[in-house]
Design a protein around this motif. Structure first.
Motif, PDB file in Angstrom:
ATOM      1  N   ALA A 150      34.362   3.431 -52.847  1.00  0.00           N
ATOM      2  CA  ALA A 150      33.295   4.424 -52.964  1.00  0.00           C
ATOM      3  C   ALA A 150      31.922   3.784 -52.927  1.00  0.00           C
ATOM      4  CB  ALA A 150      33.484   5.223 -54.258  1.00  0.00           C
ATOM      5  N   GLN A 184      30.809   1.642 -51.042  1.00  0.00           N
ATOM      6  CA  GLN A 184      30.343   1.372 -49.681  1.00  0.00           C
ATOM      7  C   GLN A 184      29.692   2.593 -49.040  1.00  0.00           C
ATOM      8  OE1 GLN A 184      30.694  -1.884 -49.177  1.00  0.00           O
ATOM      9  NE2 GLN A 184      31.844  -1.860 -51.121  1.00  0.00           N
ATOM     10  N   GLY A 185      29.789   3.761 -49.708  1.00  0.00           N
ATOM     11  CA  GLY A 185      29.076   4.951 -49.256  1.00  0.00           C
ATOM     12  C   GLY A 185      29.568   5.479 -47.922  1.00  0.00           C
ATOM     13  N   GLU A 186      28.610   5.810 -47.055  1.00  0.00           N
ATOM     14  CA  GLU A 186      28.929   6.469 -45.785  1.00  0.00           C
ATOM     15  C   GLU A 186      29.199   5.488 -44.651  1.00  0.00           C
ATOM     16  OE1 GLU A 186      29.528   9.621 -45.594  1.00  0.00           O
ATOM     17  OE2 GLU A 186      29.062   9.769 -47.743  1.00  0.00           O
ATOM     18  N   TYR A 193      33.809   5.259 -45.832  1.00  0.00           N
ATOM     19  CA  TYR A 193      34.341   4.687 -47.063  1.00  0.00           C
ATOM     20  C   TYR A 193      34.399   5.724 -48.189  1.00  0.00           C
ATOM     21  CZ  TYR A 193      35.036  -0.265 -46.004  1.00  0.00           C
ATOM     22  OH  TYR A 193      35.541  -1.448 -45.548  1.00  0.00           O
ATOM     23  N   ARG A 194      33.364   6.566 -48.279  1.00  0.00           N
ATOM     24  CA  ARG A 194      33.369   7.553 -49.356  1.00  0.00           C
ATOM     25  C   ARG A 194      34.549   8.516 -49.197  1.00  0.00           C
ATOM     26  NH1 ARG A 194      29.345   8.417 -52.637  1.00  0.00           N
ATOM     27  NH2 ARG A 194      27.793   7.585 -51.183  1.00  0.00           N
ATOM     28  N   GLU A 195      34.790   8.954 -47.970  1.00  0.00           N
ATOM     29  CA  GLU A 195      35.931   9.843 -47.722  1.00  0.00           C
ATOM     30  C   GLU A 195      37.240   9.125 -47.987  1.00  0.00           C
ATOM     31  OE1 GLU A 195      38.127  12.195 -44.002  1.00  0.00           O
ATOM     32  OE2 GLU A 195      36.097  11.359 -43.740  1.00  0.00           O
ATOM     33  N   ALA A 215      37.753   6.689 -50.059  1.00  0.00           N
ATOM     34  CA  ALA A 215      37.917   6.558 -51.510  1.00  0.00           C
ATOM     35  C   ALA A 215      38.435   7.849 -52.122  1.00  0.00           C
ATOM     36  CB  ALA A 215      36.587   6.158 -52.140  1.00  0.00           C
ATOM     37  N   ALA A 216      37.908   8.992 -51.666  1.00  0.00           N
ATOM     38  CA  ALA A 216      38.347  10.281 -52.209  1.00  0.00           C
ATOM     39  C   ALA A 216      39.821  10.533 -51.892  1.00  0.00           C
ATOM     40  CB  ALA A 216      37.483  11.402 -51.637  1.00  0.00           C
TER      41      ALA A 216
END
Length: 887
Positions: A21, A23-25, A39-41, A43-44
């Motif tokens: 998460a 690492q963001g977008e 990365y955010r997706e 992580a989710a």
């Protein structure tokens, strides 16, 4: 070990949800058509999947398809605190019964589903993170246990030496259940980099287009991947963002390594050649790309945080270069151990080192090279034959083959339209076996594991091979024949047996046939160590430069004696080589005061020499006493008066005198002590004295042109060779080069009275430079096959070549044009020497077999007993030429 790499925070386990998460977008996974999972997706999705598994600690078994679903499940199991076993679909059923997982995540009716199973009360060890199958194929119920520390340490190390950053993107084509493929995923996620997943084969239409459009900065593959890349025309396309490629998972041929290295270098990219095993979480060694050229056959150096050593069969650490032993790896990525049942998952770490099972050597620069495997070896007729080396030999003839074998025969399975008999012939030639001991079978395709490696077990099932063994050791037999009648023990070496330059060439030829390429400093290695090495075929073999110089020198002598002009210098070169050989092989005897060991090799020269002297004595009816006492070169005798043999043999007299001078000098204890402490300084002092004698003695001893045959005239050349062999570093080599150049420039340009003298001495500058700065040279195989026999037979050619024009062609001389006579004399002299040398090899081969009791039963018992005893009189034979063939 905390190392800041790229954008990833490696102070925490690099694949948990928090790390992803953070690492963001930034893109994490990229797919054909431009679809991106940030990365955010990611992580989710991992967190959502992990939430179903966060109740206790157990085992998740995953169908490790190369897809985003498998990647999410892999990361989710780790984040939930479970151990995860990655396997192909075909192995899931068998392994589920053995390991009783708590969850199984796989495709059911085309959809990914998680099955909650009964499990087992045995909880995996807290450190256990990943299980990878050792088979890579249909499950055999054996996994490698890898800890979180193993995975994190290897990811850190790989990211470090590859220089990975968040800006990198890898084209992932390797399966996740294969440790190499999993390591590509781990290393890139660890630094916040992205992965392009094409989702198909390299052979799929559009693969190269997708690679170019994806913006991938690197591509990792096994050797088979590079075969496929060649088929689809990879090198014909441009990939501007490609920063490096890597290869592991087997041996990529040195020729192809060089091909891709040069291709990538020309485009500002790099090739990483790597080595690893599942038991070390994928990778243990790599070759730094800036040092790859010239080391295409190496596996390189240990990865950051790891170390490589070599040990012999008794566990002794091998520190010398080019001495083979088992490769041992130590590092934080060494596995916890193996698992073949659920109960094994509860065990902690059981290994602090990994015994790879690979035989390796370390070169002088510290780079490691695999020379074989402890298991993929057959021992047939005394030869230790590496199956990998045979595959490489066939590959150089464009034969794609997989080789298996027992201790009775070798079997090659090959693809393509090659004639099986031709494959057998090449297999026999490369292995040194007979056609009775090799098989070749054409197959439509080589069976492969999911990793792309050849499935040797499947081939073995097709070809049951009988067991067997042989107590005959080809290398030991070679030494026994060369040093006959001495008895050779496994712990003996060339030097300990009293080897010298005359035997060195002979034995090198035999070892080259057995080992493919003779390792550096082999003369110091025990016989048992050489015998344990596996054949290493090379398309461009490497030989000692002194072999090439020796062969060219003897040709110059033959040409000069026939034409007189314009090629002098061969004899002077031979004198330099004589001193070079004395220092390399006899300095130990000199420093120890063992004059007997020093003088013993003279028998190899004097026996054939005295046979020639006896022949002249019988023909003349008079004894050439000056030659009998080895003083015919001192000008008080004359061949025309039959008081000495022809001038041609001055070299033998001068050589014997030279050895006696060295023996006399080192017989003085203070000289020995000084030379033992400061060998190079003693050599340079001797060179100064020898050159002073060269300048002072001839004018004091007026004997006319015959002075060029005397020891004072040529002794400095031998000492130049002596110093060249003793020079160990750049300063010493520079000192010898400067001194030798100054001496030869003075003698050639200032003192020389005709152009031939100038050529003679200036040529020695080139010879000296080659000995100092080019100790080994690579030549095409055909050139090696010419050079080595000429070098080995040099002594025979020297003493016999003049018999051709003066005896064998004497009656035909009036009828032959001068040019034809000269050509026949030159060719005939060389061929006569080679023929006698070859005959002598067979003689000593026969003598060794006779000693072993292999004589015909009808031979007289007394003769058989005498030959078998190794009688001292037999030692007087010219052992220099006792080169053997393998039995």
């Amino acid at each position: 070990m905390e190392v800041a790499l790229g954008a990833g925070d490696l102070s925490i386990f690099p694949f948990c949800v928090a790390h992803l998460a953070a690492q963001g977008e930034k893109p994490a996974l990229v797919f054909p058509g431009g679809r991106v999972v940030a990365y955010r997706e990611l992580a989710a999705r991992v967190d959502r999947q992990a939430s179903y598994w966060r109740d206790g600690r157990g085992l998740v078994m995953l169908e490790a398809d190369l897809s985003e679903h498998a990647i999410v499940a892999y990361l989710a199991a780790l984040d939930a605190g479970h151990a995860i076993a990655l396997q192909v679909a075909a192995a899931l059923k068998a392994d589920r019964e053995i390991f009783k997982p708590d969850f199984c995540h796989r495709r059911i009716d085309g959809r990914w589903r998680t099955e909650r199973l009964e499990g087992d009360p045995v909880a995996p060890h807290p450190d256990l993170a990943v299980l990878l199958s050792t088979s890579g194929s249909t499950g055999q119920g054996k996994y490698v246990r890898l800890s979180r520390t193993n995975i994190e340490a290897n990811a850190r190390s790989i990211a470090e030496y590859l220089g990975l950053t968040a800006a990198d993107r890898s084209c992932l084509i390797l399966p996740l259940h294969y440790s190499y493929g999993l390591s590509v995923l781990n290393a890139h996620l660890a630094v916040g980099a992205s992965l392009y997943i094409p989702g198909g084969s390299i052979l799929d239409e559009g693969f190269l287009d997708g690679l170019a459009e994806s913006g991938s900065t690197n591509l990792s593959g096994v050797p088979y991947s590079y075969d496929l890349l060649e088929r689809v025309g990879f090198r014909e396309r441009e990939f501007p963002r490609l920063r490096f490629m890597s290869v592991a998972g087997g041996r990529l041929g040195a020729e192809k390594v060089g091909l891709y290295n040069e291709h990538l270098l020309a485009r500002g990219a790099s090739l990483f050649v790597m080595y690893g095993q599942t038991e070390a979480t994928a990778r243990m060694a790599y070759v730094p790309p800036d040092r790859l050229r010239g080391r295409e056959d190496r596996i390189g150096v240990a990865i950051p945080g790891g170390s490589l050593t070599i040990e012999d069969e008794s566990g002794r650490l091998i520190t010398g270069s080019e001495e083979p032993g088992e490769l041992i790896y130590r590092g934080a990525n060494v596995m916890m151990g193996y698992a073949s049942a659920r109960a094994d998952l509860a065990r902690g770490a059981e290994h602090s080192e990994l015994r790879t099972g690979d035989l390796a050597v370390r070169d002088a620069d510290g780079f490691f090279r695999i020379v074989g495997r402890t298991k993929r070896i057959s021992k047939i007729a005394g030869l230790r034959i590496g199956h990998d080396g045979l595959e490489a030999a066939l590959e150089r003839h464009d034969i794609a083959a997989a080789v298996i074998g027992s201790d009775v025969e070798i079997h090659a399975f090959f693809v393509g339209e090659h004639d099986p008999e031709d494959v057998r012939q090449r297999l026999a030639s490369a292995s040194g076996l007979t056609l009775l001991q090799v098989r070749a079978t054409r197959v439509d395709a080589l069976p492969r594991l999911a990793s792309g490696k050849v499935d040797y077990e499947a081939l073995r099932q097709r070809s049951p091979l009988a067991g067997g063994s042989s107590n005959t050791d080809g290398v030991k037999a070679l030494f026994e024949q060369l040093f006959y009648p001495q008895r050779v023990r496994p712990e003996d070496s060339f030097l300990s047996l009293g080897g010298d330059s005359l035997r060195f060439v002979q034995l090198s030829i035999g070892l080259e046939k057995i080992l493919g390429e003779v390792p550096e400093a082999w003369e110091k290695m025990p016989v048992k160590t050489l015998a344990a090495m596996v054949r290493q075929e090379r398309k461009t073999p490497q030989i000692g430069t002194d072999f090439l110089i020796r062969a060219l020198a003897i040709l110059l002598v033959v040409l000069h004696h026939e034409t007189l002009w314009p090629i002098p210098g061969g004899s002077a070169t031979m004198v330099i080589l004589a001193g070079f050989g004395l220092a390399r092989f006899q300095s130990g005897a000199l420093l120890s005061g063992s004059l007997r060991q020093l003088l013993r090799p003279l028998a190899q020269i004097l026996v054939p020499y005295y046979l020639i002297v006896a022949g002249y004595a019988l023909a003349w009816g008079e004894v050439p006493w000056a030659s009998v006492f080895l003083v015919g070169n001192f000008a008080f005798a004359d061949p025309e008066r039959h008081s000495m043999v022809p001038y041609l043999y001055w070299f033998i007299e001068a050589y014997c005198q030279m050895v006696l001078v060295f023996a006399a000098l080192f017989a003085v204890p203070p000289v020995r002590r000084f030379a033992a402490v400061r060998p190079f300084a003693a050599g340079m002092a001797l060179l100064a004295a020898a050159f002073a004698a060269r300048l002072a003695l001839p004018p004091l001893w007026e004997i006319g042109n015959r002075q060029i045959f005397t020891l004072p005239w040529i002794f400095h050349l031998a000492v130049v060779g002596w110093c060249a062999a003793l020079a160990q570093n750049w300063a010493q080599r520079l000192a010898v080069m400067a001194a030798g150049t100054a001496i030869h420039v003075y003698l050639g340009l200032y003192e020389g009275v005709w152009i031939g003298t100038k050529i003679k001495y200036l040529l020695q500058i080139v010879v000296l430079a080659a000995l100092l700065y080019l100790p080994r040279i690579r030549l095409p195989q055909w050139a090696v096959q010419l050079v080595l026999p000429l070098s080995a037979a040099g002594f025979h050619i020297y003493i016999l070549h003049r018999f051709v024009p003066e005896l064998l062609l004497a009656q035909a001389q009036p009828f032959l044009p001068p040019l034809v006579l000269s050509l026949c004399s030159i060719a005939g002299g060389v061929l006569l020497g080679l023929a006698v040398w070859s005959g002598q090899r067979q003689l000593f081969k026969w003598l060794v077999r006779a000693r072993a009791g292999a004589l015909p039963t009808h031979w007289p018992a007394g003769l058989k007993s005498w030959l078998s005893s190794g009688h001292p009189l037999l030692a007087l034979g010219p052992q220099k030429e006792s080169q053997v063939q393998r039995q």
